[in-house]
Design a protein around this motif. Structure first.
Motif, mmCIF file in Angstrom:
data_model
loop_
_atom_site.group_PDB
_atom_site.id
_atom_site.type_symbol
_atom_site.label_atom_id
_atom_site.label_comp_id
_atom_site.label_asym_id
_atom_site.label_seq_id
_atom_site.Cartn_x
_atom_site.Cartn_y
_atom_site.Cartn_z
ATOM 1 N N ARG A 18 -11.657 -3.246 -1.572
ATOM 2 C CA ARG A 18 -11.669 -3.487 -3.313
ATOM 3 C C ARG A 18 -11.579 -2.327 -3.863
ATOM 4 N NH1 ARG A 18 -16.913 -6.630 -4.652
ATOM 5 N NH2 ARG A 18 -15.955 -6.536 -6.645
ATOM 6 N N VAL A 19 -11.824 -0.982 -3.123
ATOM 7 C CA VAL A 19 -11.663 0.173 -4.002
ATOM 8 C C VAL A 19 -10.767 1.171 -3.429
ATOM 9 C CG1 VAL A 19 -14.307 0.247 -4.703
ATOM 10 C CG2 VAL A 19 -13.723 1.080 -2.538
ATOM 11 N N LEU A 20 -10.029 0.931 -2.370
ATOM 12 C CA LEU A 20 -9.031 1.755 -1.683
ATOM 13 C C LEU A 20 -8.005 2.179 -2.646
ATOM 14 C CD1 LEU A 20 -8.742 0.412 1.943
ATOM 15 C CD2 LEU A 20 -9.921 2.631 0.977
ATOM 16 N N PHE A 24 -7.108 5.952 -3.443
ATOM 17 C CA PHE A 24 -6.004 6.494 -3.078
ATOM 18 C C PHE A 24 -5.084 7.002 -4.532
ATOM 19 C CE2 PHE A 24 -5.377 3.678 0.691
ATOM 20 C CZ PHE A 24 -6.414 4.512 1.403
ATOM 21 N N ALA A 25 -5.360 6.011 -5.515
ATOM 22 C CA ALA A 25 -4.529 6.634 -6.841
ATOM 23 C C ALA A 25 -5.166 8.021 -7.309
ATOM 24 C CB ALA A 25 -4.811 5.498 -7.994
ATOM 25 N N GLU A 45 -5.806 -0.996 7.753
ATOM 26 C CA GLU A 45 -4.677 -1.795 8.096
ATOM 27 C C GLU A 45 -3.771 -0.800 7.714
ATOM 28 O OE1 GLU A 45 -3.835 -5.727 6.849
ATOM 29 O OE2 GLU A 45 -5.647 -6.568 7.098
ATOM 30 N N ALA A 46 -2.580 -0.805 8.396
ATOM 31 C CA ALA A 46 -1.499 0.089 8.444
ATOM 32 C C ALA A 46 -1.037 0.019 6.980
ATOM 33 C CB ALA A 46 -0.407 -0.158 9.286
ATOM 34 N N SER A 47 -0.875 -1.171 6.056
ATOM 35 C CA SER A 47 -0.544 -1.179 5.025
ATOM 36 C C SER A 47 -1.243 -0.604 4.007
ATOM 37 C CB SER A 47 -0.395 -2.835 4.551
ATOM 38 O OG SER A 47 -1.585 -3.515 4.389
ATOM 39 N N TRP A 48 -2.520 -0.489 4.193
ATOM 40 C CA TRP A 48 -3.461 0.399 3.200
ATOM 41 C C TRP A 48 -2.705 1.979 3.452
ATOM 42 C CZ3 TRP A 48 -5.681 -1.080 -0.831
ATOM 43 C CH2 TRP A 48 -6.209 -2.296 -1.098
ATOM 44 N N LEU A 49 -2.569 2.369 4.682
ATOM 45 C CA LEU A 49 -1.937 3.716 4.705
ATOM 46 C C LEU A 49 -0.756 3.864 4.128
ATOM 47 C CD1 LEU A 49 -2.872 6.575 5.912
ATOM 48 C CD2 LEU A 49 -1.975 5.649 8.185
ATOM 49 N N GLY A 56 0.839 9.014 -2.843
ATOM 50 C CA GLY A 56 1.029 10.513 -2.823
ATOM 51 C C GLY A 56 -0.429 11.094 -2.561
ATOM 52 N N ALA A 57 -1.356 10.335 -1.885
ATOM 53 C CA ALA A 57 -2.644 10.842 -1.646
ATOM 54 C C ALA A 57 -2.625 11.630 -0.525
ATOM 55 C CB ALA A 57 -3.607 9.582 -1.596
ATOM 56 N N VAL A 58 -2.236 12.716 -0.636
ATOM 57 C CA VAL A 58 -2.046 13.599 0.584
ATOM 58 C C VAL A 58 -3.736 14.073 1.329
ATOM 59 C CG1 VAL A 58 -1.389 16.161 1.290
ATOM 60 C CG2 VAL A 58 -0.150 14.877 -0.394
ATOM 61 N N ARG A 59 -4.520 14.171 0.551
ATOM 62 C CA ARG A 59 -5.925 14.451 1.166
ATOM 63 C C ARG A 59 -6.446 13.291 1.653
ATOM 64 N NH1 ARG A 59 -9.447 16.919 -3.133
ATOM 65 N NH2 ARG A 59 -8.726 15.200 -4.202
ATOM 66 N N CYS A 60 -6.301 12.228 1.139
ATOM 67 C CA CYS A 60 -6.794 10.932 1.809
ATOM 68 C C CYS A 60 -6.034 10.636 2.951
ATOM 69 C CB CYS A 60 -6.675 9.590 0.688
ATOM 70 S SG CYS A 60 -7.688 9.697 -0.734
ATOM 71 N N VAL A 61 -4.713 10.770 3.045
ATOM 72 C CA VAL A 61 -3.882 10.438 4.123
ATOM 73 C C VAL A 61 -4.329 11.346 5.435
ATOM 74 C CG1 VAL A 61 -1.668 10.504 5.341
ATOM 75 C CG2 VAL A 61 -1.849 9.501 3.113
ATOM 76 N N GLU A 62 -4.577 12.721 5.036
ATOM 77 C CA GLU A 62 -4.902 13.674 6.076
ATOM 78 C C GLU A 62 -6.420 13.279 6.614
ATOM 79 O OE1 GLU A 62 -4.744 17.373 3.939
ATOM 80 O OE2 GLU A 62 -2.588 17.755 4.460
ATOM 81 N N LEU A 63 -7.221 12.605 5.709
ATOM 82 C CA LEU A 63 -8.531 12.581 6.313
ATOM 83 C C LEU A 63 -8.545 11.172 7.152
ATOM 84 C CD1 LEU A 63 -11.810 12.501 4.109
ATOM 85 C CD2 LEU A 63 -11.192 10.651 5.479
ATOM 86 N N ILE A 64 -7.861 10.069 6.943
ATOM 87 C CA ILE A 64 -7.751 8.989 7.511
ATOM 88 C C ILE A 64 -7.093 9.356 9.065
ATOM 89 C CG2 ILE A 64 -6.243 6.768 7.655
ATOM 90 C CD1 ILE A 64 -6.607 6.770 4.964
ATOM 91 N N VAL A 65 -5.822 10.259 9.028
ATOM 92 C CA VAL A 65 -5.243 10.615 10.346
ATOM 93 C C VAL A 65 -6.170 11.355 10.889
ATOM 94 C CG1 VAL A 65 -3.542 12.019 11.121
ATOM 95 C CG2 VAL A 65 -2.883 10.186 9.348
ATOM 96 N N ALA A 66 -6.845 12.318 10.483
ATOM 97 C CA ALA A 66 -7.923 13.322 11.135
ATOM 98 C C ALA A 66 -9.132 12.172 11.695
ATOM 99 C CB ALA A 66 -8.431 14.206 10.213
ATOM 100 N N GLY A 67 -9.444 11.177 10.970
ATOM 101 C CA GLY A 67 -10.416 10.349 11.482
ATOM 102 C C GLY A 67 -10.160 9.500 12.661
ATOM 103 N N ALA A 68 -8.762 9.192 12.586
ATOM 104 C CA ALA A 68 -8.099 8.304 13.517
ATOM 105 C C ALA A 68 -8.035 8.984 14.994
ATOM 106 C CB ALA A 68 -6.935 7.774 13.104
ATOM 107 N N ALA A 69 -7.722 10.451 14.590
ATOM 108 C CA ALA A 69 -7.742 11.330 16.051
ATOM 109 C C ALA A 69 -8.877 11.644 16.390
ATOM 110 C CB ALA A 69 -6.576 12.313 15.540
ATOM 111 N N ALA A 70 -9.842 11.998 15.794
ATOM 112 C CA ALA A 70 -11.090 12.702 16.168
ATOM 113 C C ALA A 70 -12.192 11.232 16.434
ATOM 114 C CB ALA A 70 -11.710 13.379 15.236
ATOM 115 N N ALA A 71 -12.854 11.811 17.551
ATOM 116 C CA ALA A 71 -13.997 10.901 18.110
ATOM 117 C C ALA A 71 -15.105 11.082 17.384
ATOM 118 C CB ALA A 71 -14.219 11.223 19.512
#
Length: 133
Positions: A18-20, A24-25, A45-49, A56-71
Motif C-alpha cells: 500500500r505504501v511502496l 519509491f516516488a 514481486e519483481a513488478s514492484w522492483l 528512478g529510486a536508486v537508493r531504494c533499488v540498491e537497498l532491495i538488491v542488497a537485502g536480497a543478496a545478504a543473509a
C-alpha cells in the motif's frame, strides 16, 4: 521522517504494498528499510522492483538488491542451515507455451525484465545495482 515514528506506524498490520509506490516516488530508503525490518522476510514481486526502477529510486533499488543478496542475521539459538535473506524478490517462472496456441512470449514473466527496465531508465547507478545482484 523519524525512525521511531515510522516503526510505530509500520507496526500496525497492513499490506506493505500500500505504501511502496509512495516510497519509491520519494526514493525514501530509510522508510523502506524500516518496512523491510518490520516484515521479515520481506517478499517483493519483481513488478514492484520494476516500478522502483521506472521511478528512478536508486537508493531504494540498491537497498532491495542488497537485502536480497545478504543473509539476515540469525541468533545462535535459532540458527538454521540455510541463511534467510532480508528481502525475497519473487519472479514468476515463465509459463510453457500452450500446445497449438499462440507462439507469443510474455517477456514480463522473465527475471531479465529487471535488467531491461534498468536499461530503459538510462541510469548507470540502477544498471549497476541490478547487474551486481
Amino acid at each position: 521522517l523519524y525512525a521511531e515514528v515510522a516503526a510505530k506506524a509500520i507496526s500496525h498490520c497492513f499490506q506493505p504494498s500500500r505504501v511502496l509506490s509512495q516510497i519509491f516516488a520519494a526514493d525514501d530508503a530509510p522508510l523502506l528499510s524500516a518496512l523491510v525490518d518490520a516484515y521479515q522476510p520481506f517478499a517483493l514481486e519483481a513488478s514492484w522492483l520494476c516500478e522502483a526502477i521506472d521511478k528512478g529510486a536508486v537508493r531504494c533499488v540498491e537497498l532491495i538488491v542488497a537485502g536480497a543478496a545478504a543473509a539476515a542475521p540469525t541468533s545462535a539459538a535459532g540458527s538454521s542451515d540455510s541463511p534467510s535473506r532480508r528481502v525475497r524478490i519473487d519472479c514468476r517462472a515463465p509459463l510453457p507455451p500452450h500446445p497449438g496456441g499462440s507462439s507469443m512470449i510474455d517477456f514480463e514473466q522473465y527475471p531479465q525484465r529487471l535488467l531491461w527496465a534498468a536499461a530503459a531508465s538510462r541510469s548507470a547507478a540502477l544498471c549497476d545495482a541490478i547487474l551486481s545482484h
